[in-house]
Design a protein around this motif. Structure first.
Motif, PDB file in Angstrom:
ATOM      1  N   MET A 139       0.829  -1.213   0.000  1.00 14.68           N
ATOM      2  CA  MET A 139       0.000   0.000   0.000  1.00 14.68           C
ATOM      3  C   MET A 139       0.862   1.261   0.000  1.00 14.68           C
ATOM      4  SD  MET A 139      -2.790   1.222   2.871  1.00 14.68           S
ATOM      5  CE  MET A 139      -3.889  -0.165   2.578  1.00 14.68           C
ATOM      6  N   SER A 140       0.487   2.237  -0.830  1.00 13.93           N
ATOM      7  CA  SER A 140       1.182   3.543  -0.946  1.00 13.93           C
ATOM      8  C   SER A 140       2.601   3.396  -1.483  1.00 13.93           C
ATOM      9  CB  SER A 140       1.216   4.276   0.407  1.00 13.93           C
ATOM     10  OG  SER A 140      -0.057   4.385   0.972  1.00 13.93           O
ATOM     11  N   GLN A 141       2.852   2.315  -2.183  1.00 13.52           N
ATOM     12  CA  GLN A 141       4.212   2.039  -2.662  1.00 13.52           C
ATOM     13  C   GLN A 141       4.197   1.637  -4.134  1.00 13.52           C
ATOM     14  OE1 GLN A 141       5.829  -1.048   0.129  1.00 13.52           O
ATOM     15  NE2 GLN A 141       4.002  -0.424   1.260  1.00 13.52           N
ATOM     16  N   SER A 142       5.388   1.696  -4.700  1.00  9.74           N
ATOM     17  CA  SER A 142       5.676   1.136  -6.018  1.00  9.74           C
ATOM     18  C   SER A 142       7.052   0.477  -5.924  1.00  9.74           C
ATOM     19  CB  SER A 142       5.697   2.239  -7.079  1.00  9.74           C
ATOM     20  OG  SER A 142       6.328   1.799  -8.269  1.00  9.74           O
ATOM     21  N   THR A 232       6.339   6.670  -5.329  1.00  2.84           N
ATOM     22  CA  THR A 232       5.582   5.626  -6.038  1.00  2.84           C
ATOM     23  C   THR A 232       6.081   5.479  -7.472  1.00  2.84           C
ATOM     24  OG1 THR A 232       3.664   7.036  -6.553  1.00  2.84           O
ATOM     25  CG2 THR A 232       3.630   5.824  -4.464  1.00  2.84           C
ATOM     26  N   ALA A 233       5.227   5.538  -8.459  1.00  2.00           N
ATOM     27  CA  ALA A 233       5.587   5.074  -9.802  1.00  2.00           C
ATOM     28  C   ALA A 233       6.687   5.884 -10.480  1.00  2.00           C
ATOM     29  CB  ALA A 233       4.348   5.045 -10.687  1.00  2.00           C
ATOM     30  N   ILE A 234       6.490   7.214 -10.565  1.00  2.00           N
ATOM     31  CA  ILE A 234       7.481   8.022 -11.292  1.00  2.00           C
ATOM     32  C   ILE A 234       7.966   9.228 -10.496  1.00  2.00           C
ATOM     33  CG2 ILE A 234       6.578   7.316 -13.544  1.00  2.00           C
ATOM     34  CD1 ILE A 234       5.329  10.166 -13.747  1.00  2.00           C
ATOM     35  N   GLY A 235       7.459   9.373  -9.274  1.00  2.00           N
ATOM     36  CA  GLY A 235       7.881  10.506  -8.459  1.00  2.00           C
ATOM     37  C   GLY A 235       6.779  11.484  -8.141  1.00  2.00           C
ATOM     38  N   THR A 236       5.585  11.264  -8.701  1.00  2.00           N
ATOM     39  CA  THR A 236       4.467  12.185  -8.444  1.00  2.00           C
ATOM     40  C   THR A 236       3.731  11.838  -7.158  1.00  2.00           C
ATOM     41  OG1 THR A 236       2.948  10.826  -9.750  1.00  2.00           O
ATOM     42  CG2 THR A 236       4.128  12.606 -10.903  1.00  2.00           C
ATOM     43  N   LYS A 241      -1.341   9.596   0.287  1.00  2.90           N
ATOM     44  CA  LYS A 241      -1.939  10.784   0.891  1.00  2.90           C
ATOM     45  C   LYS A 241      -0.874  11.864   1.059  1.00  2.90           C
ATOM     46  CE  LYS A 241      -5.679   8.390   3.290  1.00  2.90           C
ATOM     47  NZ  LYS A 241      -6.309   8.060   4.596  1.00  2.90           N
ATOM     48  N   PRO A 242      -1.281  13.107   1.135  1.00  2.76           N
ATOM     49  CA  PRO A 242      -0.315  14.213   1.221  1.00  2.76           C
ATOM     50  C   PRO A 242       0.679  14.070   2.373  1.00  2.76           C
ATOM     51  CG  PRO A 242      -2.508  15.072   0.785  1.00  2.76           C
ATOM     52  CD  PRO A 242      -2.683  13.612   1.044  1.00  2.76           C
TER      53      PRO A 242
END
Length: 467
Positions: A139-142, A232-236, A241-242
């Motif tokens: 969760m919340s990870q890539s 996560t995926a590309i840095g966004t 969550k904030p």
């Protein structure tokens, strides 16, 4: 007969998995696809522990943000702690060299943690509606932030061990520098006689060279504290969550005891492998310098009858299947070969890091494999060099002094006293007659034997040297 397998599915279909395995379908697919090194990531236990530390920090954060229940958090944390303690490493079966930018490694960790957490809760493996490898453990990870973060944590810890082995080697040379401080010998440039020095000075040089590299490693280690966890995926930071980014770094600090920090720009940090390039360059530097030292040790001990024979290396094993009595400098030789491997690994890492495209470098698995392997073999080889070679080196003082007395360049040391012209004449006669410079000086009664011996005392021959 009890069923030996369970069935898991993904969007590609179903597969049977051994009932008692903690890994799941994505790990099994990866193990089938990537049979490259005939090893697994279990070869690097520090890396597996680093993955578990990251997963633990993420679980704590997701719980704090209200996205995991007490039950789920506690089970995941316990599973992570057990892996950090060294358990279940045999369940990490994917090859370290893999396609997919490390996804197989990340999913191996997710599945093992999920299934162990389920077991802790008294649930069967694959009961993913309760704890799911992706939905809960990941969760919340890539992979793209977890994998490089775990690499950096591992490197940070491994460099400590490498520095320890270098300190041991440095200290070995330092002790020999003291032991050999009064052993006068001929210094050489371009393999030709130069001017006298002490064997202690020669060995002190090696200690200083190594000490410089310990400092360089300390500097490089600091680069590893900047992480892209939360990208996560590309840095966004999509699917987080904030507050997640700040909280997960704080939790990782608590889990590891290291003051890691979040990169200033996560998009940049996700694609930039500059820290790995830099670390690899430092490893290459260390390898080259230690290999040069090993070249010196082999040369200084060469012979023993037809070589330099100024030092003796410990005799470790018979050196030939055909030549009785031959003993080879096997410890420096093996360290040389480790250096060659590390230098080659640096080329691989350089090409892999250059080969990244757009928002991600997919070749981080080979980068991690080469960095971990290089540090491990360097550490073991340096400990071997210290313990099985340097600590047991002895000096052939008579050979060292005889080389001084036989050398024509001995007159260089007398230039300030007898002048260049007289020194040149003595050198010319020594070359023509094959006499020792020492004997010609005595024959010409330029000095008494007592005076000449005093001039040749180590404290006078190297009096301007400051250690």
């Amino acid at each position: 007969m009890e069923e030996k397998y369970r069935v898991e599915h993904d969007f590609l279909g179903e597969k049977r998995i051994e009932k008692d395995a903690y890994y799941g379908i994505q790990t099994l697919r990866a193990s089938e696809n990537f049979n490259i090194t005939h090893t697994s990531i279990a070869l690097f236990p520090n890396f597996i522990k680093s993955l578990a530390k990251v997963k633990k920090a993420c679980a704590l954060t997701n719980y704090e943000l209200g996205d995991l229940s007490d039950m789920q958090k506690n089970a995941i944390i316990q599973a992570c702690n057990e892996i950090i303690d060294g358990k279940f490493h045999d369940q990490f079966i994917v090859d370290p060299i893999q396609g997919g930018a490390g996804t197989s490694t990340n999913m191996n960790a997710n599945e093992v943690i999920a299934n162990r957490a389920l077991e802790i809760l008294g649930k069967p493996r694959s009961a993913y509606d309760i704890i799911h490898p992706n939905n809960h453990v990941n969760m919340s990870q890539s992979t793209n932030d977890v994998y490089p973060t775990a690499i950096k944590i591992t490197l940070y810890e491994l460099i400590y061990k490498l520095k320890d082995s270098l300190r041991e080697l440095r200290d070995s040379f330092d002790r020999k520098a003291v032991e050999f401080k009064d052993v006068l010998k001929m210094g050489r440039t371009q393999l030709q006689d130069a001017v006298p020095m002490t064997l202690g000075q020669e060995f002190k040089t090696y200690a200083v060279m190594i000490d410089e590299d310990i400092y360089r490693l300390r500097e490089a280690q600091a680069l590893l504290k900047e992480l892209n966890l939360g990208a996560t995926a590309i840095g966004t930071g999509i699917n987080t969550k904030p507050e997640y980014r700040r909280k997960v770094i704080n939790n990782l600090r608590d889990v590891t005891g290291v003051d890691y920090e979040s990169a200033g720009d996560l998009i940049e940090a996700t694609q930039d492998t500059g820290a790995f390039v830099h670390i690899s360059g430092i490893l290459k530097r260390v390898a080259i310098k230690i290999s040069k030292i090993c070249n010196d040790l082999r040369l200084l001990s060469s012979g023993p009858r037809a070589g330099f024979n100024e030092i003796n290396l410990p005799k470790m094993q018979p050196g030939s299947s055909i030549m009785p009595g031959k003993v080879n400098p096997v410890i420096p030789e093996v360290v040389n070969q480790v250096a060659f491997e590390v230098i080659g690994a640096d080329s691989t890492i350089s090409i892999a890091c250059e080969g990244g495209q757009l928002q991600l470098n997919v070749f981080e698995p080979i980068v991690a494999y080469k960095l971990f392997t290089s540090i491990n073999i360097m550490r073991r080889s340096f400990e071997t060099l210290a313990q099985k070679c340097v600590n047991g080196i002895t000096a052939n003082e008579d050979v060292c002094m005889e080389n001084i007395l036989n050398s024509v360049t001995l007159v260089t040391c007398l230039n300030p006293i007898i002048g260049y012209e007289k020194s040149s004449a003595i050198a010319k006669e020594a070359l023509a007659t094959n006499k020792r410079v020492y004997d010609i000086i005595l024959e010409q009664k330029l000095f008494t034997k007592e005076e000449l011996d005093e001039l040749l005392h180590p404290k006078n021959m190297v009096s301007n040297y400051k250690s």
